[in-house]
Design a protein around this motif. Structure first.
Motif, PDB file in Angstrom:
ATOM      1  N   UNK A  33       0.825  -1.209   0.000  1.00  0.00           N
ATOM      2  CA  UNK A  33       0.000   0.000   0.000  1.00  0.00           C
ATOM      3  C   UNK A  33       0.860   1.259   0.000  1.00  0.00           C
ATOM      4  N   UNK A  34       1.981   1.218   0.701  1.00  0.00           N
ATOM      5  CA  UNK A  34       2.836   2.403   0.722  1.00  0.00           C
ATOM      6  C   UNK A  34       3.452   2.675  -0.649  1.00  0.00           C
ATOM      7  N   UNK A  35       3.550   1.640  -1.468  1.00  0.00           N
ATOM      8  CA  UNK A  35       4.071   1.836  -2.827  1.00  0.00           C
ATOM      9  C   UNK A  35       3.158   2.726  -3.657  1.00  0.00           C
ATOM     10  N   UNK A  36       1.874   2.784  -3.280  1.00  0.00           N
ATOM     11  CA  UNK A  36       0.918   3.602  -4.047  1.00  0.00           C
ATOM     12  C   UNK A  36       0.337   4.733  -3.198  1.00  0.00           C
ATOM     13  N   UNK A  37       1.027   5.077  -2.099  1.00  0.00           N
ATOM     14  CA  UNK A  37       0.631   6.229  -1.306  1.00  0.00           C
ATOM     15  C   UNK A  37      -0.517   6.004  -0.341  1.00  0.00           C
ATOM     16  N   UNK A  38      -0.787   4.754   0.015  1.00  0.00           N
ATOM     17  CA  UNK A  38      -1.855   4.433   0.955  1.00  0.00           C
ATOM     18  C   UNK A  38      -1.252   3.981   2.280  1.00  0.00           C
ATOM     19  N   UNK A  39      -2.046   3.964   3.353  1.00  0.00           N
ATOM     20  CA  UNK A  39      -1.540   3.450   4.630  1.00  0.00           C
ATOM     21  C   UNK A  39      -1.194   1.963   4.509  1.00  0.00           C
ATOM     22  N   UNK A  40      -0.213   1.495   5.260  1.00  0.00           N
ATOM     23  CA  UNK A  40       0.218   0.090   5.186  1.00  0.00           C
ATOM     24  C   UNK A  40      -0.928  -0.888   5.429  1.00  0.00           C
ATOM     25  N   UNK A  41      -0.865  -2.032   4.723  1.00  0.00           N
ATOM     26  CA  UNK A  41      -1.883  -3.082   4.870  1.00  0.00           C
ATOM     27  C   UNK A  41      -1.294  -4.395   5.388  1.00  0.00           C
ATOM     28  N   UNK A  42       0.023  -4.445   5.560  1.00  0.00           N
ATOM     29  CA  UNK A  42       0.640  -5.646   6.098  1.00  0.00           C
ATOM     30  C   UNK A  42       1.025  -6.696   5.073  1.00  0.00           C
TER      31      UNK A  42
END
Length: 66
Positions: A33-42
């Motif tokens: 998710x951080x790769x696309x600017x979102x909060x981490x999803x694990x």
């Protein structure tokens, strides 16, 4: 293009992203998710073809008994 598809899948309730194959070594091990600017999803990205194939196998053939 891959980033747009990943962001759409992560923000849609119709999809469950369980793995992402990346080709850049600096993205290996990074939360998808951080790769696309979102909060981490694990879920961590991987450069390993074997790891992605193992994920697919487990998702297709896991009967929930393990």
């Amino acid at each position: 293009m891959g980033g747009r598809a990943l962001r759409t899948a992560l923000t849609s309730p119709q999809f469950e992203v369980v793995g992402v194959k990346v080709f850049s070594p600096h993205k290996n091990g990074v939360d998808i998710a951080t790769l696309v600017g979102l909060p981490p999803v694990g879920v961590k990205a991987t450069t390993s073809k074997e790891a992605i194939l193992a994920l697919v196998f487990r998702r297709l053939f896991d009967d929930g008994s393990s």
